[in-house]
Design an enzyme around this catalytic site. Structure first.
Site, mmCIF file in Angstrom:
data_model
loop_
_atom_site.group_PDB
_atom_site.id
_atom_site.type_symbol
_atom_site.label_atom_id
_atom_site.label_comp_id
_atom_site.label_asym_id
_atom_site.label_seq_id
_atom_site.Cartn_x
_atom_site.Cartn_y
_atom_site.Cartn_z
ATOM 1 N N ASP A 43 34.618 39.295 35.909
ATOM 2 C CA ASP A 43 35.403 40.323 36.596
ATOM 3 C C ASP A 43 35.505 41.535 35.669
ATOM 4 O OD1 ASP A 43 37.803 41.843 37.555
ATOM 5 O OD2 ASP A 43 37.938 40.167 38.967
ATOM 6 N N HIS A 112 34.930 36.585 47.669
ATOM 7 C CA HIS A 112 34.735 36.338 46.246
ATOM 8 C C HIS A 112 35.866 35.469 45.714
ATOM 9 C CE1 HIS A 112 36.948 40.164 46.584
ATOM 10 N NE2 HIS A 112 37.478 39.916 45.391
ATOM 11 N N HIS A 114 38.050 34.123 42.758
ATOM 12 C CA HIS A 114 38.515 34.428 41.408
ATOM 13 C C HIS A 114 38.642 33.118 40.655
ATOM 14 C CE1 HIS A 114 39.573 38.721 41.761
ATOM 15 N NE2 HIS A 114 39.704 38.412 43.054
#
Length: 154
Positions: A43, A112, A114
């Protein structure tokens, strides 16, 4: 929609940064995992010492667009996330946070996951952003359970 379109909401969206990253059209993301269906990279605004994103190569919308047909995709995303953590020397898989931002709190409208570790080291802001049982974040397990509960007999 046919059942065999499980992973494809639309194959590629050139306006989507995650589609471009997954297809190697966008440079700068160090790929930590690549297979036929998924990619994983760091990220750009890490919320923990290990903060990765697992992204389908095909364009899949946000959490609210998912159906029971996406459960296996989600399980595969979780598996890749855990595998990348282990490859990066994260041994305590109990001290992790795996989840998704819940619309409208998504910065990018491409599914997406995390992957954050150790969860015990999330900073104050990250503890809020990735807070379990909040209006804006849902764990992978909770999302899978929700999708499975919304199914009729298959």
């Amino acid at each position: 929609m046919a059942a065999d379109t499980e992973h494809q909401d639309s194959a590629f969206d050139s306006k989507c940064v995650f589609c471009r990253i997954a297809s190697s059209e966008e440079s700068g993301a160090e790929m930590l995992h690549v297979d036929d269906d998924l990619v994983c990279f760091r990220d750009i605004r890490p919320g923990a010492p290990h903060h990765y994103l697992v992204v389908p190569k095909t364009h899949v919308g946000n959490c609210k667009t998912l159906s029971k047909d996406h459960v296996q995709l989600l399980k595969n995303m979780v598996s890749v996330g855990k595998s990348v953590l282990q490859k990066n020397n994260v041994s305590d898989l109990e001290d992790i946070r795996l989840g998704f931002h819940w619309p409208p709190f998504c910065s990018i409208a491409h599914l997406h996951l995390h992957v954050l570790a150790p969860a015990s080291q999330l900073g104050f802001l990250s503890r809020m952003i990735y807070r379990i049982n909040s209006y804006w974040f849902i764990t992978a397990d909770q999302l899978i359970e929700r999708l499975q509960a919304n199914t009729s007999t298959s």
